[in-house]
Design a protein around this motif. Structure first.
Motif, PDB file in Angstrom:
ATOM      1  N   PHE A   9       8.596 -34.708  -5.993  1.00 49.60           N
ATOM      2  CA  PHE A   9       9.287 -33.420  -6.072  1.00 49.60           C
ATOM      3  C   PHE A   9      10.506 -33.428  -5.157  1.00 49.60           C
ATOM      4  N   TRP A  10      11.610 -32.919  -5.659  1.00 50.86           N
ATOM      5  CA  TRP A  10      12.802 -32.659  -4.860  1.00 50.86           C
ATOM      6  C   TRP A  10      12.988 -31.145  -4.843  1.00 50.86           C
ATOM      7  N   LEU A  11      12.807 -30.538  -3.684  1.00 46.48           N
ATOM      8  CA  LEU A  11      12.997 -29.093  -3.587  1.00 46.48           C
ATOM      9  C   LEU A  11      14.478 -28.744  -3.662  1.00 46.48           C
ATOM     10  N   LYS A  12      14.768 -27.552  -4.161  1.00 49.65           N
ATOM     11  CA  LYS A  12      16.153 -27.081  -4.249  1.00 49.65           C
ATOM     12  C   LYS A  12      16.772 -26.971  -2.865  1.00 49.65           C
ATOM     13  N   ASP A  13      15.997 -26.475  -1.920  1.00 58.10           N
ATOM     14  CA  ASP A  13      16.486 -26.294  -0.554  1.00 58.10           C
ATOM     15  C   ASP A  13      15.464 -26.889   0.418  1.00 58.10           C
ATOM     16  N   PRO A  14      15.457 -28.218   0.564  1.00 59.08           N
ATOM     17  CA  PRO A  14      14.413 -28.874   1.354  1.00 59.08           C
ATOM     18  C   PRO A  14      14.419 -28.523   2.842  1.00 59.08           C
ATOM     19  N   THR A  15      15.493 -27.939   3.336  1.00 58.16           N
ATOM     20  CA  THR A  15      15.537 -27.573   4.749  1.00 58.16           C
ATOM     21  C   THR A  15      15.030 -26.143   5.003  1.00 58.16           C
ATOM     22  N   ASN A  16      14.754 -25.411   3.937  1.00 59.07           N
ATOM     23  CA  ASN A  16      14.279 -24.036   4.061  1.00 59.07           C
ATOM     24  C   ASN A  16      12.775 -24.051   4.352  1.00 59.07           C
ATOM     25  N   GLU A  17      12.390 -23.688   5.566  1.00 57.36           N
ATOM     26  CA  GLU A  17      10.991 -23.731   5.986  1.00 57.36           C
ATOM     27  C   GLU A  17      10.105 -22.793   5.164  1.00 57.36           C
ATOM     28  N   ASN A  68      -9.323 -38.487  -5.647  1.00 52.83           N
ATOM     29  CA  ASN A  68      -8.554 -39.265  -4.661  1.00 52.83           C
ATOM     30  C   ASN A  68      -7.159 -38.676  -4.448  1.00 52.83           C
ATOM     31  N   LYS A  69      -7.129 -37.453  -3.987  1.00 51.36           N
ATOM     32  CA  LYS A  69      -5.881 -36.690  -3.853  1.00 51.36           C
ATOM     33  C   LYS A  69      -5.098 -37.098  -2.611  1.00 51.36           C
ATOM     34  N   HIS A  70      -3.799 -37.231  -2.783  1.00 49.18           N
ATOM     35  CA  HIS A  70      -2.885 -37.473  -1.659  1.00 49.18           C
ATOM     36  C   HIS A  70      -1.659 -36.600  -1.878  1.00 49.18           C
ATOM     37  N   PHE A  71      -1.296 -35.849  -0.848  1.00 49.05           N
ATOM     38  CA  PHE A  71      -0.085 -35.025  -0.873  1.00 49.05           C
ATOM     39  C   PHE A  71       0.651 -35.303   0.417  1.00 49.05           C
ATOM     40  N   ILE A 126      13.277 -48.923  -0.372  1.00 47.39           N
ATOM     41  CA  ILE A 126      12.547 -47.655  -0.293  1.00 47.39           C
ATOM     42  C   ILE A 126      13.436 -46.485  -0.689  1.00 47.39           C
ATOM     43  N   ASP A 127      12.910 -45.663  -1.594  1.00 51.57           N
ATOM     44  CA  ASP A 127      13.565 -44.412  -1.972  1.00 51.57           C
ATOM     45  C   ASP A 127      12.835 -43.284  -1.252  1.00 51.57           C
ATOM     46  N   ASP A 128      13.472 -42.708  -0.268  1.00 49.27           N
ATOM     47  CA  ASP A 128      12.867 -41.597   0.469  1.00 49.27           C
ATOM     48  C   ASP A 128      13.644 -40.306   0.248  1.00 49.27           C
ATOM     49  N   SER A 129      14.283 -40.207  -0.913  1.00 49.13           N
ATOM     50  CA  SER A 129      15.112 -39.037  -1.202  1.00 49.13           C
ATOM     51  C   SER A 129      14.301 -37.818  -1.644  1.00 49.13           C
ATOM     52  N   TYR A 130      13.054 -38.005  -1.998  1.00 46.83           N
ATOM     53  CA  TYR A 130      12.220 -36.892  -2.457  1.00 46.83           C
ATOM     54  C   TYR A 130      11.761 -36.038  -1.265  1.00 46.83           C
ATOM     55  N   THR A 131      11.273 -34.848  -1.570  1.00 46.41           N
ATOM     56  CA  THR A 131      10.769 -33.946  -0.540  1.00 46.41           C
ATOM     57  C   THR A 131       9.264 -34.103  -0.359  1.00 46.41           C
ATOM     58  N   TYR A 132       8.535 -34.182  -1.468  1.00 44.78           N
ATOM     59  CA  TYR A 132       7.082 -34.311  -1.436  1.00 44.78           C
ATOM     60  C   TYR A 132       6.615 -35.279  -2.520  1.00 44.78           C
ATOM     61  N   CYS A 133       5.461 -35.879  -2.257  1.00 40.10           N
ATOM     62  CA  CYS A 133       4.823 -36.780  -3.214  1.00 40.10           C
ATOM     63  C   CYS A 133       3.375 -36.345  -3.405  1.00 40.10           C
ATOM     64  N   LEU A 134       2.944 -36.343  -4.645  1.00 38.63           N
ATOM     65  CA  LEU A 134       1.551 -36.087  -4.985  1.00 38.63           C
ATOM     66  C   LEU A 134       1.020 -37.302  -5.724  1.00 38.63           C
ATOM     67  N   LYS A 135      -0.154 -37.774  -5.312  1.00 40.83           N
ATOM     68  CA  LYS A 135      -0.834 -38.835  -6.055  1.00 40.83           C
ATOM     69  C   LYS A 135      -2.255 -38.384  -6.286  1.00 40.83           C
ATOM     70  N   VAL A 136      -2.651 -38.365  -7.548  1.00 41.18           N
ATOM     71  CA  VAL A 136      -4.036 -38.075  -7.897  1.00 41.18           C
ATOM     72  C   VAL A 136      -4.490 -39.140  -8.889  1.00 41.18           C
ATOM     73  N   SER A 137      -5.785 -39.370  -8.908  1.00 45.52           N
ATOM     74  CA  SER A 137      -6.302 -40.354  -9.853  1.00 45.52           C
ATOM     75  C   SER A 137      -7.392 -39.719 -10.708  1.00 45.52           C
ATOM     76  N   PHE A 138      -7.657 -40.395 -11.810  1.00 45.96           N
ATOM     77  CA  PHE A 138      -8.637 -39.923 -12.790  1.00 45.96           C
ATOM     78  C   PHE A 138      -9.460 -41.109 -13.264  1.00 45.96           C
ATOM     79  N   ASN A 139     -10.609 -40.811 -13.829  1.00 47.75           N
ATOM     80  CA  ASN A 139     -11.449 -41.869 -14.370  1.00 47.75           C
ATOM     81  C   ASN A 139     -10.877 -42.469 -15.652  1.00 47.75           C
ATOM     82  N   ASN A 140     -10.048 -41.673 -16.356  1.00 44.42           N
ATOM     83  CA  ASN A 140      -9.493 -42.144 -17.628  1.00 44.42           C
ATOM     84  C   ASN A 140      -8.361 -41.216 -18.083  1.00 44.42           C
ATOM     85  N   LEU A 141      -7.706 -41.606 -19.153  1.00 41.56           N
ATOM     86  CA  LEU A 141      -6.605 -40.824 -19.709  1.00 41.56           C
ATOM     87  C   LEU A 141      -7.073 -39.442 -20.165  1.00 41.56           C
ATOM     88  N   GLU A 142      -8.266 -39.361 -20.694  1.00 41.26           N
ATOM     89  CA  GLU A 142      -8.781 -38.080 -21.179  1.00 41.26           C
ATOM     90  C   GLU A 142      -8.880 -37.054 -20.050  1.00 41.26           C
TER      91      GLU A 142
END
Length: 109
Positions: free
Chosen positions: A17-25, A47-50, A61-77
């Motif tokens: 995610f890239w926030l519109k105003d990443p410096t706005n607390e 297995n959630k990571h935020f 390394i691309d560190d231009s984003y504001t936040y990263c979310l990683k989640v996993s699933f047992n399958n595509l379904e």
């Protein structure tokens, strides 16, 4: 060949995610609140990571984003059910106005 010492993750969903105003607390707090509410109520996300960009510095390394979310699933379904679950839809409705860009990488083994 099987990898040793790994977490079983058949389907991985990574969202940047890239926030519109990443410096706005206030915007950051609002986004984080919506994300935590979503992750705490999602039925399918495993297995959630935020997080935010790590303090690493290498040319690849691309560190231009504001936040990263990683989640996993047992399958595509499960991933597909996650996409339409109420918790996911609520997160989008509560937070979409805060971001200007979203980039997704999905991977399955």
């Amino acid at each position: 060949m099987e990898l040793k010492n790994t977490i079983a993750e058949q389907f991985v969903h990574m969202v940047f995610f890239w926030l519109k105003d990443p410096t706005n607390e206030n915007d950051r707090k609002e986004f984080e609140k919506a994300m935590h509410k979503f992750l705490n109520s999602s039925v399918y996300a495993k297995n959630k990571h935020f997080g935010q960009p790590a303090k690493t510095n290498r040319p690849v390394i691309d560190d231009s984003y504001t936040y990263c979310l990683k989640v996993s699933f047992n399958n595509l379904e499960e991933h597909d059910k996650y996409q339409i679950e109420p918790a996911h839809k609520l997160f989008i409705s509560e937070a979409f106005h805060l971001w200007e860009r979203v980039l997704i990488y999905d991977s399955e083994s």
